[in-house]
Each structure stands twice: as C-alpha cells, then as structure tokens.
Design a protein around this motif. Structure first.
Motif, PDB file in Angstrom:
ATOM      1  N   VAL A  32       2.227   3.428 -10.005  1.00 29.38           N
ATOM      2  CA  VAL A  32       1.354   4.044  -9.014  1.00 29.38           C
ATOM      3  C   VAL A  32      -0.068   3.527  -9.217  1.00 29.38           C
ATOM      4  N   ARG A  33      -0.675   3.051  -8.138  1.00 36.28           N
ATOM      5  CA  ARG A  33      -2.055   2.557  -8.238  1.00 36.28           C
ATOM      6  C   ARG A  33      -3.039   3.730  -8.263  1.00 36.28           C
ATOM      7  N   GLU A  69       0.845  -1.183   0.000  1.00 39.65           N
ATOM      8  CA  GLU A  69       0.000   0.000   0.000  1.00 39.65           C
ATOM      9  C   GLU A  69       0.891   1.247   0.000  1.00 39.65           C
ATOM     10  N   ASN A  70       1.929   1.220   0.844  1.00 42.29           N
ATOM     11  CA  ASN A  70       2.907   2.310   0.898  1.00 42.29           C
ATOM     12  C   ASN A  70       4.307   1.727   0.736  1.00 42.29           C
ATOM     13  N   HIS A 123       0.517   2.171  -3.788  1.00 43.47           N
ATOM     14  CA  HIS A 123      -0.459   3.252  -3.831  1.00 43.47           C
ATOM     15  C   HIS A 123       0.230   4.584  -3.565  1.00 43.47           C
ATOM     16  N   ASP A 124       0.967   4.664  -2.464  1.00 44.82           N
ATOM     17  CA  ASP A 124       1.736   5.871  -2.138  1.00 44.82           C
ATOM     18  C   ASP A 124       3.205   5.490  -2.009  1.00 44.82           C
ATOM     19  N   GLY A 157      -3.384   7.052  -6.062  1.00 41.73           N
ATOM     20  CA  GLY A 157      -2.169   7.128  -5.269  1.00 41.73           C
ATOM     21  C   GLY A 157      -1.271   8.298  -5.656  1.00 41.73           C
ATOM     22  N   SER A 158      -0.008   8.217  -5.240  1.00 41.60           N
ATOM     23  CA  SER A 158       0.922   9.316  -5.481  1.00 41.60           C
ATOM     24  C   SER A 158       2.357   8.819  -5.384  1.00 41.60           C
ATOM     25  N   THR A 183       4.052  16.134  -3.653  1.00 44.93           N
ATOM     26  CA  THR A 183       3.191  14.983  -3.901  1.00 44.93           C
ATOM     27  C   THR A 183       2.690  15.013  -5.341  1.00 44.93           C
ATOM     28  N   THR A 194       0.406  13.371  -7.781  1.00 46.95           N
ATOM     29  CA  THR A 194      -0.746  12.481  -7.701  1.00 46.95           C
ATOM     30  C   THR A 194      -0.928  11.688  -8.989  1.00 46.95           C
ATOM     31  N   TYR A 195      -1.730  10.664  -8.867  1.00 46.13           N
ATOM     32  CA  TYR A 195      -2.085   9.823 -10.017  1.00 46.13           C
ATOM     33  C   TYR A 195      -2.717  10.678 -11.116  1.00 46.13           C
TER      34      TYR A 195
END
Length: 373
Positions: free
Chosen positions: A286-287, A253-254, A269-270, A290-291, A349, A351-352
C-alpha cells in the motif's frame, strides 16, 4: 474432409473473382460488428487466404501442431530456430501495425487493415473515428505503442522461448479494455506487459508463467527457474481484473481484483480485493496515504495467514496480524462498529495509518518480528 471451397460455399475451380466475392459476402454475415461468430469469421478468412495461394484444404491437425506457437518437432536447435523466425515475423508485423495506426491517428482518418502471421492467424486492426484502436484476434508477440485508447477482442500472449519478441503494449493516453473478457474467456498471459500511461486497464483473467528447466551445464538433479511475469501497469489510473494467477505483477493508483494465487504481487494506492482466495506467496504493498479493503464477508477463512501486507516505507506484516483484529482497536470512534467486526472483510477501509499503528504495536510488544526499519 471439408475443403476451402466448401467453407466459402462455392464450386471447385471457381475464379479468383468468385472466391473474392464469396469471401466478402460471408465475411459481412459473420463479422462480429454484425453479431456474427468471430471464430467462424477467422475460418472463412483463412479459407480465402488459402485459396488465393492455391491451397484446396485447410491444415490438418498435425500441420496445425507443427505450426503452433511453440514448435515441438525435430531437434532442439531446429525448434529454437523455427520459433525465433516466427517471433521475428510477428514482431515485424506489430511494428508495421504501430506505424500504420499512428499515421492514421495523426492524420485524423479511419481505416481497417489486417496484420499478423499466416501461421498463427492474422489480426484485424481498425482506427475508429473516436481515435480508439480496435484489435480483433489473438496478440502473440512483439511491441506496440499507440497514442490513444485500445479496445481488444481476443487474448494476449507472449513468447516463452525468447525475450527479444516479448509482448509489450503501451498506451500513451486513454484506456486499455477487453470486450466482455469473462464471457469470451479472453486472457493475458505468459509474461505479457500492458501499460496505460494516462488511463485505466480493464481486463479478465491474468496469468504469468514460471517453470523449471534442467541445469544448462547438464548437472543431474539441478535446475534453474524461468520466470515470465505478466505485468499490468497504470501509474495514474485503475487496474481492474477478475483473477490473477501464477507470477503476476499489478501496479496502479487503484487495483480492483477478485482472487489471486501463486506469486501475485500488487502495488497500489487504493486496493480492493473482492474474492476470498489469496495464497501464502502473494503480497500487497500500500502506498502512502492509501488503503486496502477486503469485501468478501467470509474472506477471513479463504485468505492465507502468510500473505504479506507491506507499506511503502518498507514496514510489513502478515495478514494473520489483522485478520482477527477488531475494528474498535484501530478507529477513533469505536462505538460505530459491533464488537465482533474485524478489519478484514465486509469492505472495511484499512488505511495506511492503521496498518502503521498495528505494526508499531507489534514492534513494541514483540521486538524483532518484523526486523529493524
């Protein structure tokens, strides 16, 4: 040469009781839980095991070499056979450790026991009152599943001569952590798998292995590539490590990492990258939602232009496409940022959706660069 009697501080010809008492006394002094030296503890334990079998002196350097993880003497057939036997021995011991630890966990009691190989050195397994499985020593081969957290004091390897005894550690719940891995130089390497199904993975350096072997049919000048990709997987948690090198896959996830080099793949995800090194053959996916963040102030110099950043839907771009791109071009409130601030660096950050917009802009102006999606 120092004998096993000398290591335990007793006279030659001591009784088995004297040997046992000396070992217990010295082991208490050198045990890591009491601030002792773990390498000294293993030396004392090996001396004790040798004396129980009537062996006066420790193995010579030559004997250690012939009993090493990858046996390198005699014919290829003998090498393969010996390594298979060693792998089978260790794998069977890890199965026994799994059954023992699981039984203690289910019954709600604590306990300590040694498992492993006389050749490679044994590991100490301890089920603690908080249900943590504490492992001390180097994990060399075999599968182990545990329904609770794990704490590791040692490195993790996996055999390269066969996939049958591959190291595959799974936690059904809880975190997998190494004890001060950077200070102790603990590593995970050579194609080992670590999975934390409902927890986090916190380790030090991670390495895989990829190498060329001669053509199996003996054709001169031809070869095949053998890959042992080390895989860390925390589907609902974080994967935290220092450096990843030479054929590694990180999923979580991270993902929090410093540097990556030589075919490292990240899926998360992040994703946070704190260092300034990523080679051209690394990639990050990146999912959705996410970022990705790059924290090194001057990472724009050290990260390869050709590193791939992709989205879960299959779209992708090269890192060069965002390294010098201004933040003002991709945010709704550009006045908050200096005109020279770029997307990569300083922890911004990305982002997606930002990545998706950048890719869309390039597709309109340079059709075909990324292909049809």
């Amino acid at each position: 040469m120092e004998s096993n009697y000398d290591i335990l501080g007793i006279k030659e010809g001591a009784t088995q009781k004297d040997i046992r008492d000396a070992f217990r006394h010295m082991a208490l002094l050198e045990h890591s839980d009491r601030g002792g030296d773990s390498s000294r503890f293993m030396k004392i334990k090996q001396a004790y095991e040798d004396l129980k079998r009537g062996k006066k002196y420790p193995d010579t350097p030559l004997e250690k070499l012939r009993n090493s993880r990858v046996f390198s003497g005699d014919t290829d057939r003998e090498i393969k056979k010996r390594n298979e036997i060693l792998g089978q021995e260790i794998s069977a011991q890890m199965n026994a450790a799994q059954e023992w630890a699981g039984a203690l966990l289910r019954s709600g009691v604590t306990g300590t026991r040694m498992f492993g190989s006389k050749t490679f050195g044994e590991m100490e397994f301890e089920v603690k009152a908080n249900k943590t499985l504490y492992m001390k020593g180097n994990y060399m081969a075999g599968a182990l599943t545990y329904a609770g957290p794990m704490l590791m004091q040692g490195s993790i390897n996996s055999p390269s001569w066969t996939k049958e005894f591959k190291t595959d550690i799974k936690l059904q719940s809880g975190d997998f952590k190494m004890v001060d891995p950077l200070k102790n130089r603990y590593r995970i390497e050579n194609g080992a798998n670590i999975t934390a199904e409902r927890g986090n993975i916190v380790v030090g350096d991670v390495r895989g292995r990829k190498y060329r072997v001669n053509d199996p049919d003996g054709r001169v000048g031809l070869y095949t590539v053998q890959e042992h990709r080390t895989h860390l997987y925390a589907p609902h948690g974080s994967v935290v490590l220092e450096n990843a090198t030479d054929t590694v896959l990180l999923e979580g996830e991270n993902i929090i990492i410093k540097n990556m080099e030589d075919d490292v793949r990240i899926i998360g995800h992040d994703i946070s990258i704190y260092g300034s090194k990523a080679t051209y053959d690394c990639s990050v996916m990146v999912r959705k939602g996410g970022s990705i963040r790059f924290f090194e102030k001057y990472s724009i110099i050290g990260l390869s232009d050709d590193m791939i950043v992709s989205l879960e839907d299959g779209k992708r771009l090269f890192l060069r496409d965002i390294k010098s791109r201004k933040i003002r071009d991709v945010v709704d409130d550009p006045g908050k940022y200096d005109k020279n601030d770029t997307m990569v660096g300083n922890g911004f950050t990305i982002t997606y959706d930002m990545l998706d917009r950048v890719i869309g802009g390039y597709k309109k102006s340079r059709w075909g660069v990324f292909g049809r999606h």
